[in-house]
Write an enzyme that holds these catalytic residues in place. Structure first.
Site, PDB file in Angstrom:
ATOM      1  N   THR A  41      50.128 -38.399 -29.537  1.00 52.68           N
ATOM      2  CA  THR A  41      49.484 -37.163 -29.087  1.00 52.68           C
ATOM      3  C   THR A  41      47.967 -37.312 -29.148  1.00 52.68           C
ATOM      4  O   THR A  41      47.245 -36.981 -28.203  1.00 52.68           O
ATOM      5  CB  THR A  41      49.898 -36.001 -30.029  1.00 52.68           C
ATOM      6  N   THR A 144      57.140 -39.627 -35.801  1.00 56.76           N
ATOM      7  CA  THR A 144      57.425 -39.180 -34.434  1.00 56.76           C
ATOM      8  C   THR A 144      56.648 -37.935 -34.019  1.00 56.76           C
ATOM      9  O   THR A 144      56.834 -37.430 -32.908  1.00 56.76           O
ATOM     10  CB  THR A 144      58.940 -38.933 -34.264  1.00 56.76           C
ATOM     11  N   GLY A 183      43.691 -20.163 -32.520  1.00 62.90           N
ATOM     12  CA  GLY A 183      43.532 -21.318 -33.416  1.00 62.90           C
ATOM     13  C   GLY A 183      42.698 -22.401 -32.761  1.00 62.90           C
ATOM     14  O   GLY A 183      42.079 -22.188 -31.707  1.00 62.90           O
ATOM     15  N   VAL A 184      42.708 -23.570 -33.402  1.00 62.85           N
ATOM     16  CA  VAL A 184      41.816 -24.662 -32.996  1.00 62.85           C
ATOM     17  C   VAL A 184      42.002 -25.062 -31.529  1.00 62.85           C
ATOM     18  O   VAL A 184      41.036 -25.091 -30.757  1.00 62.85           O
ATOM     19  CB  VAL A 184      42.079 -25.898 -33.889  1.00 62.85           C
ATOM     20  N   LEU A 187      40.955 -22.474 -28.847  1.00 69.65           N
ATOM     21  CA  LEU A 187      39.503 -22.229 -28.777  1.00 69.65           C
ATOM     22  C   LEU A 187      38.764 -23.426 -28.183  1.00 69.65           C
ATOM     23  O   LEU A 187      37.799 -23.272 -27.435  1.00 69.65           O
ATOM     24  CB  LEU A 187      38.950 -21.911 -30.172  1.00 69.65           C
ATOM     25  N   MET A 320      48.520 -30.340 -39.459  1.00 71.93           N
ATOM     26  CA  MET A 320      48.778 -31.237 -38.331  1.00 71.93           C
ATOM     27  C   MET A 320      47.448 -31.792 -37.857  1.00 71.93           C
ATOM     28  O   MET A 320      46.818 -31.253 -36.948  1.00 71.93           O
ATOM     29  CB  MET A 320      49.516 -30.491 -37.232  1.00 71.93           C
ATOM     30  N   LEU A 321      47.017 -32.852 -38.505  1.00 70.44           N
ATOM     31  CA  LEU A 321      45.725 -33.460 -38.208  1.00 70.44           C
ATOM     32  C   LEU A 321      45.876 -34.972 -38.153  1.00 70.44           C
ATOM     33  O   LEU A 321      46.625 -35.567 -38.948  1.00 70.44           O
ATOM     34  CB  LEU A 321      44.707 -33.120 -39.299  1.00 70.44           C
ATOM     35  N   HIS A 446      14.623 -35.676 -43.414  1.00 69.72           N
ATOM     36  CA  HIS A 446      14.043 -34.556 -42.683  1.00 69.72           C
ATOM     37  C   HIS A 446      13.514 -35.037 -41.345  1.00 69.72           C
ATOM     38  O   HIS A 446      12.856 -36.075 -41.301  1.00 69.72           O
ATOM     39  CB  HIS A 446      12.882 -33.947 -43.475  1.00 69.72           C
TER      40      HIS A 446
HETATM   41  C1  LIG Z   1      44.899 -30.705 -27.680  1.00 71.02           C
HETATM   42  C2  LIG Z   1      44.952 -31.269 -29.073  1.00 71.02           C
HETATM   43  C3  LIG Z   1      43.779 -31.591 -29.718  1.00 71.02           C
HETATM   44  C4  LIG Z   1      43.808 -32.113 -31.007  1.00 71.02           C
HETATM   45  N1  LIG Z   1      42.619 -32.426 -31.611  1.00 71.02           N
HETATM   46  C5  LIG Z   1      42.632 -32.931 -32.854  1.00 71.02           C
HETATM   47  C6  LIG Z   1      41.419 -33.302 -33.486  1.00 71.02           C
HETATM   48  O1  LIG Z   1      40.337 -33.164 -32.915  1.00 71.02           O
HETATM   49  N2  LIG Z   1      41.475 -33.819 -34.747  1.00 71.02           N
HETATM   50  C7  LIG Z   1      42.659 -33.976 -35.406  1.00 71.02           C
HETATM   51  O2  LIG Z   1      42.655 -34.428 -36.549  1.00 71.02           O
HETATM   52  N3  LIG Z   1      43.832 -33.651 -34.821  1.00 71.02           N
HETATM   53  C8  LIG Z   1      43.848 -33.145 -33.563  1.00 71.02           C
HETATM   54  N4  LIG Z   1      45.036 -32.846 -32.960  1.00 71.02           N
HETATM   55  C9  LIG Z   1      46.290 -33.073 -33.713  1.00 71.02           C
HETATM   56  C10 LIG Z   1      46.668 -34.553 -33.681  1.00 71.02           C
HETATM   57  O3  LIG Z   1      46.792 -34.975 -32.356  1.00 71.02           O
HETATM   58  C11 LIG Z   1      47.966 -34.776 -34.434  1.00 71.02           C
HETATM   59  O4  LIG Z   1      47.849 -34.235 -35.733  1.00 71.02           O
HETATM   60  C12 LIG Z   1      48.279 -36.261 -34.559  1.00 71.02           C
HETATM   61  O5  LIG Z   1      48.409 -36.855 -33.289  1.00 71.02           O
HETATM   62  C13 LIG Z   1      49.565 -36.479 -35.353  1.00 71.02           C
HETATM   63  O6  LIG Z   1      49.825 -37.834 -35.444  1.00 71.02           O
HETATM   64  P1  LIG Z   1      51.286 -38.402 -35.645  1.00 71.02           P
HETATM   65  O7  LIG Z   1      51.117 -39.876 -35.758  1.00 71.02           O
HETATM   66  O8  LIG Z   1      51.980 -37.691 -36.736  1.00 71.02           O
HETATM   67  O9  LIG Z   1      52.099 -38.021 -34.318  1.00 71.02           O
HETATM   68  P2  LIG Z   1      51.798 -38.129 -32.771  1.00 71.02           P
HETATM   69  O10 LIG Z   1      50.384 -38.417 -32.480  1.00 71.02           O
HETATM   70  O11 LIG Z   1      52.408 -36.928 -32.165  1.00 71.02           O
HETATM   71  O12 LIG Z   1      52.606 -39.419 -32.322  1.00 71.02           O
HETATM   72  C14 LIG Z   1      53.985 -39.495 -32.354  1.00 71.02           C
HETATM   73  C15 LIG Z   1      54.439 -40.572 -31.401  1.00 71.02           C
HETATM   74  O13 LIG Z   1      55.811 -40.820 -31.625  1.00 71.02           O
HETATM   75  C16 LIG Z   1      56.450 -41.072 -30.388  1.00 71.02           C
HETATM   76  N5  LIG Z   1      57.880 -40.833 -30.554  1.00 71.02           N
HETATM   77  C17 LIG Z   1      58.492 -39.673 -30.897  1.00 71.02           C
HETATM   78  N6  LIG Z   1      59.827 -39.860 -31.037  1.00 71.02           N
HETATM   79  C18 LIG Z   1      60.051 -41.168 -30.780  1.00 71.02           C
HETATM   80  C19 LIG Z   1      61.215 -41.971 -30.774  1.00 71.02           C
HETATM   81  N7  LIG Z   1      62.406 -41.467 -31.102  1.00 71.02           N
HETATM   82  N8  LIG Z   1      61.082 -43.269 -30.443  1.00 71.02           N
HETATM   83  C20 LIG Z   1      59.870 -43.788 -30.147  1.00 71.02           C
HETATM   84  N9  LIG Z   1      58.741 -43.084 -30.135  1.00 71.02           N
HETATM   85  C21 LIG Z   1      58.825 -41.793 -30.469  1.00 71.02           C
HETATM   86  C22 LIG Z   1      55.755 -40.081 -29.459  1.00 71.02           C
HETATM   87  O14 LIG Z   1      55.929 -40.477 -28.113  1.00 71.02           O
HETATM   88  C23 LIG Z   1      54.323 -40.180 -29.928  1.00 71.02           C
HETATM   89  O15 LIG Z   1      53.631 -41.179 -29.228  1.00 71.02           O
HETATM   90  C24 LIG Z   1      45.041 -32.336 -31.652  1.00 71.02           C
HETATM   91  C25 LIG Z   1      46.245 -32.033 -31.000  1.00 71.02           C
HETATM   92  C26 LIG Z   1      46.197 -31.512 -29.724  1.00 71.02           C
HETATM   93  C27 LIG Z   1      47.490 -31.210 -29.028  1.00 71.02           C
END
Ligand SMILES: Cc1cc2nc3c(=O)[nH]c(=O)nc-3n(C[C@H](O)[C@H](O)[C@H](O)COP(=O)(O)OP(=O)(O)OC[C@H]3O[C@@H](n4cnc5c(N)ncnc54)[C@H](O)[C@@H]3O)c2cc1C
Length: 468
Positions: A41, A144, A183-184, A187, A320-321, A446
């Site tokens: 994501t 995931t 929320g974030v 906005l 969720m970051l 500064h």
């Molecule tokens: C618009 C937006 C802006 C954001 N901005 C920020 C920010 O500025 N700063 C910040 O800290 N966070 C931000 N976030 C949140 C951040 O994107 C998530 O917290 C972060 O990506 C979570 O990481 P993760 O590794 O847990 O999961 P994800 O990044 O969601 O990755 C999970 C991956 O697992 C894969 N997957 C799922 N199931 C399977 C499976 N069964 N087999 C194989 N692959 C699979 C998916 O395809 C995906 O690629 C934002 C989110 C959004 C939507």
């Protein structure tokens, strides 16, 4: 069947960082990603593309609203949204390619396809071409992630009623974007389109913006987004339905007195949070437990109820970051290697990339009151900062909360220019349990925005800021 010490399912910031740290620690590591692009994501439809569009739209906004004051004359700047989105795609591609490079560099085997458990040590990968492959893995990390969630009564049609994913790929600037959720994500993306000329209305169930952060930040952000971008707010409103007809969307809501309200726009962005994603992962086959909200349950070592399976990131409890997911990736890899890593969840900063930016770490005033903790506050406004005056970014402030008796910093809450970067100082200070006086006595270059942190600490420690 190929054998691995550890397999990571999902290549987001949690998953790819976990894989790299496992490989660095000498484990034979595999990573499975269901999409052709690595990075999850965050890189594809989250942090990186949203920041790319925020930067582009901020340039446009400044060209229209501030260049003349700076003595720069440009003839009526125009938005080329196609090019803006194309540049964003280029930024995403560079980042995604970077992850593929890191996988190769660390000798991590990448499988493209949907991963699912066959049993606790066998994982099947279903590929896009219909082929299937199984691998054996002594340990597995579930990373995931999450998907956008919605509310009852709302059907996301991905055309007019959209999530953040579609909002990153629009082909026109909305005339009136109704954002559900203050929320974030709402906005940030609302800001992008407001800067490009859209009217933005925010409908929020709670009584203010960014309700989980320190209340003072939400209030100031609400004021500034209204002043600068014309944001309109519908607080204490419960959305009951969204209907799209042709190019029009109608959002229905009940206000706090139960009065029905109807808003009409051409796009509705539903940004009411994200749900953990565990679809077709085969968790039932191995008996991994989920909590009531569908998140993978983990213990304090991020281990699930199945002893060789761990989980990290958006799919488990907590903020969720991306950086929280990364910390957890490193934590699990090091735990598996027999080390004793540590995460202080209270010191994971939260940031909103609007302008002004918002950033926060540690306890909010509301939390300290709830705990009955005796604290003192110090704050310093950006309008008293020379650096902020030079760049005309005088909205916002830095607020420091410190223990009344010991002066230890308990929370730092900032709204202003570049505070997303400035919050790192507060994290370091709190990690080393600095007092407000410690920071107040350190030299800050500064003129910089960071002087606001020093002044807010001076205010907190002894009510003796210099420049106000
Ligand atoms: C618009 C937006 C802006 C954001 N901005 C920020 C920010 O500025 N700063 C910040 O800290 N966070 C931000 N976030 C949140 C951040 O994107 C998530 O917290 C972060 O990506 C979570 O990481 P993760 O590794 O847990 O999961 P994800 O990044 O969601 O990755 C999970 C991956 O697992 C894969 N997957 C799922 N199931 C399977 C499976 N069964 N087999 C194989 N692959 C699979 C998916 O395809 C995906 O690629 C934002 C989110 C959004 C939507």
């Amino acid at each position: 069947m190929e054998k691995f010490d550890v397999t990571v399912i999902g290549s987001g910031p949690g998953g790819y960082v976990a894989a790299i740290r496992c490989a660095q620690l000498g484990m034979k590591t595999a990573i499975i990603e269901k999409y052709p692009a690595m990075g999850g994501t965050c890189l594809n439809v989250g942090c990186i593309p949203s920041k790319a569009l925020l930067d582009s739209s901020e340039h446009f906004y400044n060209a229209v609203n501030h260049f003349a004051e700076h003595g720069i004359e440009v003839k009526s700047p125009k938005v080329n949204l196609t090019q803006m989105i194309e540049r964003k795609r280029g930024v995403v591609k560079l980042s995604v390619d970077g992850i593929s490079y890191l996988m190769k560099k660390n000798k991590i085997t990448v499988f493209n396809g949907h991963g699912s458990f066959v049993n606790k040590t066998t994982i099947e990968i279903a590929k896009a071409d219909g082929g299937k492959e199984q691998i054996e893995s002594a340990k597995t990390i579930i990373a995931t992630g999450s998907k956008p969630s919605t509310l009852p009564g709302i059907t996301i049609d991905k055309k007019r009623v959209i999530t953040s994913t579609e909002a990153l790929e629009l082909s026109e600037v909305p005339k009136h974007m109704i954002v559900i959720g203050g929320g974030v994500i709402g906005l940030e993306l609302g800001s992008v389109y407001a800067r490009l000329g859209a009217k933005v209305s925010v409908v929020e169930f709670m009584d203010g913006l960014i309700p989980t952060m320190d209340k003072g930040l939400g209030k100031e952000l609400q004021r500034v987004l209204k002043k600068n971008l014309g944001f309109e707010y519908y607080f204490n409103h419960k959305v009951t339905g969204v209907v799209a007809k042709g190019k029009e969307v109608t959002v229905s809501a009940d206000d706090k007195n139960g009065k029905k309200v109807e808003l009409k726009g051409d796009y509705c962005l539903v940004s009411v949070g994200r749900r953990p994603y565990t679809d077709n992962l085969g968790l039932d086959k191995v008996g991994v437990k989920l909590d009531a909200r569908g998140k993978v349950e983990v213990d304090e070592h991020l281990r699930t109820n199945v002893d060789n399976i761990y989980a990290i990131g958006d799919v488990i409890k907590g903020a969720m970051l991306a950086h929280k997911a990364e910390e957890e990736g490193v934590y699990v890899a090091e735990t598996m290697a027999g080390q004793k890593p540590h995460i202080d969840y209270n010191l994971i900063p939260g940031v909103v990339y609007t302008w002004p930016e918002v950033a926060s770490v540690g306890y909010t005033e509301e939390q300290l009151k709830e705990q009955g903790k005796k604290y003192k506050t110090g704050s310093f406004p950006f309008k008293a900062s020379g650096r902020a005056r030079a760049s005309m970014d005088t909205d916002g402030f830095v607020k420091v909360l410190a223990d009344e008796a010991t002066d230890e910093i308990l929370g730092v809450h900032m709204i202003g220019p570049r505070v997303a970067d400035m919050i790192a100082e507060a994290v370091v200070a709190m990690e080393y349990r600095a007092s407000a006086e410690d920071i107040a006595r350190m030299s800050h270059a500064h003129p910089t925005f960071t002087e606001n942190m020093k002044e807010a600490c001076l205010d907190a420690t002894a009510k003796r800021p210099i420049h106000i």
